[in-house]
Design a protein around this motif. Structure first.
Motif, short mmCIF file in Angstrom:
data_model
loop_
_atom_site.label_atom_id
_atom_site.label_comp_id
_atom_site.label_asym_id
_atom_site.label_seq_id
_atom_site.Cartn_x
_atom_site.Cartn_y
_atom_site.Cartn_z
N MET A 1 0.84 -1.19 0.00
CA MET A 1 0.00 0.00 0.00
C MET A 1 0.88 1.25 0.00
O MET A 1 1.95 1.28 0.59
N GLY A 2 0.42 2.31 -0.68
CA GLY A 2 1.14 3.57 -0.64
C GLY A 2 1.00 4.20 0.73
O GLY A 2 0.03 3.97 1.45
N CYS A 3 1.98 5.01 1.11
CA CYS A 3 1.92 5.63 2.42
C CYS A 3 1.42 7.06 2.31
O CYS A 3 1.50 7.67 1.26
N TRP A 4 0.92 7.57 3.41
CA TRP A 4 0.39 8.92 3.46
C TRP A 4 1.08 9.66 4.58
O TRP A 4 1.19 9.17 5.69
N THR A 5 1.61 10.82 4.31
CA THR A 5 2.16 11.64 5.36
C THR A 5 1.40 12.94 5.41
O THR A 5 1.12 13.55 4.38
N ALA A 6 1.01 13.36 6.62
CA ALA A 6 0.25 14.60 6.76
C ALA A 6 1.07 15.79 6.31
O ALA A 6 0.55 16.78 5.84
N ARG A 7 2.39 15.68 6.45
CA ARG A 7 3.26 16.76 6.05
C ARG A 7 4.53 16.16 5.47
O ARG A 7 5.11 15.24 6.05
N VAL A 8 4.94 16.66 4.31
CA VAL A 8 6.08 16.05 3.63
C VAL A 8 7.34 16.17 4.48
O VAL A 8 7.62 17.21 5.07
N GLN A 9 8.06 15.08 4.57
CA GLN A 9 9.37 15.06 5.20
C GLN A 9 10.41 15.09 4.09
O GLN A 9 10.48 14.17 3.27
N TYR A 10 11.19 16.16 4.03
CA TYR A 10 12.12 16.33 2.92
C TYR A 10 13.33 15.42 3.10
O TYR A 10 14.15 15.62 3.98
N ARG A 11 13.41 14.41 2.24
CA ARG A 11 14.50 13.44 2.28
C ARG A 11 15.48 13.63 1.13
O ARG A 11 16.60 13.13 1.18
N HIS A 12 15.03 14.29 0.07
CA HIS A 12 15.85 14.41 -1.15
C HIS A 12 16.16 15.86 -1.52
O HIS A 12 16.88 16.08 -2.49
N ALA A 13 15.61 16.80 -0.79
CA ALA A 13 15.78 18.22 -1.13
C ALA A 13 16.09 19.01 0.14
O ALA A 13 15.19 19.50 0.80
N PRO A 14 17.35 19.10 0.51
CA PRO A 14 17.69 19.87 1.71
C PRO A 14 17.31 21.34 1.55
O PRO A 14 17.22 21.86 0.43
N ALA A 15 17.06 21.98 2.67
CA ALA A 15 16.72 23.40 2.65
C ALA A 15 17.85 24.18 1.99
O ALA A 15 19.03 23.92 2.21
N ALA A 16 17.47 25.14 1.14
CA ALA A 16 18.47 25.93 0.42
C ALA A 16 17.85 27.25 0.01
O ALA A 16 16.63 27.40 -0.06
N ASN A 17 18.70 28.21 -0.27
CA ASN A 17 18.27 29.52 -0.76
C ASN A 17 18.18 29.46 -2.28
O ASN A 17 19.19 29.28 -2.96
N HIS A 18 16.97 29.60 -2.81
CA HIS A 18 16.77 29.53 -4.25
C HIS A 18 16.48 30.90 -4.86
O HIS A 18 15.80 30.99 -5.88
N ALA A 19 17.00 31.95 -4.25
CA ALA A 19 16.76 33.29 -4.75
C ALA A 19 17.26 33.46 -6.18
O ALA A 19 16.68 34.21 -6.98
N ALA A 20 18.35 32.79 -6.53
CA ALA A 20 18.87 32.91 -7.90
C ALA A 20 17.87 32.40 -8.92
O ALA A 20 17.73 32.97 -10.02
N LEU A 21 17.12 31.35 -8.57
CA LEU A 21 16.11 30.84 -9.49
C LEU A 21 14.98 31.83 -9.63
O LEU A 21 14.43 32.02 -10.73
N ASP A 22 14.58 32.47 -8.54
CA ASP A 22 13.54 33.49 -8.63
C ASP A 22 13.96 34.61 -9.57
O ASP A 22 13.13 35.21 -10.26
N ALA A 23 15.25 34.89 -9.61
CA ALA A 23 15.75 35.98 -10.45
C ALA A 23 15.76 35.61 -11.92
O ALA A 23 15.60 36.46 -12.79
N VAL A 24 15.93 34.34 -12.22
CA VAL A 24 16.17 33.95 -13.60
C VAL A 24 14.96 33.35 -14.30
O VAL A 24 14.84 33.44 -15.53
N LEU A 25 14.04 32.73 -13.57
CA LEU A 25 12.93 32.03 -14.21
C LEU A 25 11.79 32.98 -14.55
O LEU A 25 11.34 33.77 -13.72
N ALA A 26 11.30 32.88 -15.78
CA ALA A 26 10.12 33.63 -16.20
C ALA A 26 8.88 32.81 -15.86
O ALA A 26 8.89 31.58 -15.93
#
Length: 252
Positions: A1-26
């Motif tokens: 059976m698939g599992c359900w989490t009430a809130r995602v636990q980030y296992r593959h995407a550590p916290a990071a500052n993505h301000a550069a992406l905000d600047a570049v993406l249209a």
């Protein structure tokens, strides 16, 4: 059976500052985009269910301005090809502009454009954005394509996906932020079927049974066809996501 989490636990995407992406993406007006960290996390979770270390082809059937695919190319290693389709051709020029950042010299060219704007308009914000862009190094160097196609039009989709995936067998991974609210113009095939379910069935017709589909929607859950077992379910804020094999959608 698939599992359900009430809130995602980030296992593959550590916290990071993505301000550069905000600047570049249209972005396309009226089309909200997936958060960067959630995009990377969902791709990481999907990869667990795919052959280890194999170069991946990713298809976004609701690509809009292509932000999701571009984020994957910039931040996720091991991507061989990115394919974007959308029933609305309006934002696809923005998608091509965003995905061009992954080409050799793409980020350098965008930084130069921003520096020229800074000089022309004497706006420090452009110069700051250019500096942010120059810090980015794409994690992958995938081939990419963008084509107008309704995901429910099998012939159009197969044409857009021609040659995609290992040995031309189709995408390995689908990552789709399902249309919702006023942007939802589809009609269900049957009165008692959720339109999102119809959409996922249509997407699955173009895939190998072992491909993984990641669908993101608003609300507490993303409906699946009856009998289709998810690999995993997660929630993040007001979004829900489901990971499911294409074969389960084809059989459900």
């Amino acid at each position: 059976m698939g599992c359900w989490t009430a809130r995602v636990q980030y296992r593959h995407a550590p916290a990071a500052n993505h301000a550069a992406l905000d600047a570049v993406l249209a972005s396309a007006p009226g089309r909200p985009t997936l958060p960067v960290r959630l995009t990377v996390e969902l791709a990481g979770r999907a990869r667990v269910h795919l052959p280890a270390d194999a170069p991946l082809t990713v298809w976004d059937p609701c690509c809009g301005a292509g932000a999701t695919l571009t984020v994957l190319g910039l931040l996720v290693p091991g991507l061989a090809r990115l394919v974007g389709t959308d029933a609305d051709p309006g934002p696809l020029d923005l998608a091509r502009r965003n995905l061009a950042l992954l080409d050799p010299g793409g980020l350098t060219a965008r930084a130069a454009d921003l520096e020229a704007l800074a000089a022309r308009h004497d706006k420090p914000s452009y110069a700051e954005a250019a500096t942010a862009v120059r810090t980015l190094v794409p994690a992958s160097a995938p081939a990419w394509s963008v084509t107008p196609a309704d995901a429910r039009d099998t012939a159009a989709v197969r044409s857009a996906l021609a040659g995609a995936g290992p040995y031309g067998t189709g995408p390995d991974l689908v990552l789709a932020d399902l249309p919702h609210g006023h942007r939802t113009t589809w009609a269900a095939a049957a009165d008692d079927e959720d339109p999102g379910v119809e959409f996922l069935r249509a997407v699955a017709t173009a895939l190998r049974p072992d491909a993984v589909v990641v669908a993101v929607g608003r609300g507490r859950t993303v409906p699946l066809p009856g009998g289709a077992r998810p690999l995993e379910r997660v929630r993040a804020g007001h979004r829900a996501a489901v990971l499911v094999r294409a074969g389960a959608l084809q059989e459900g």
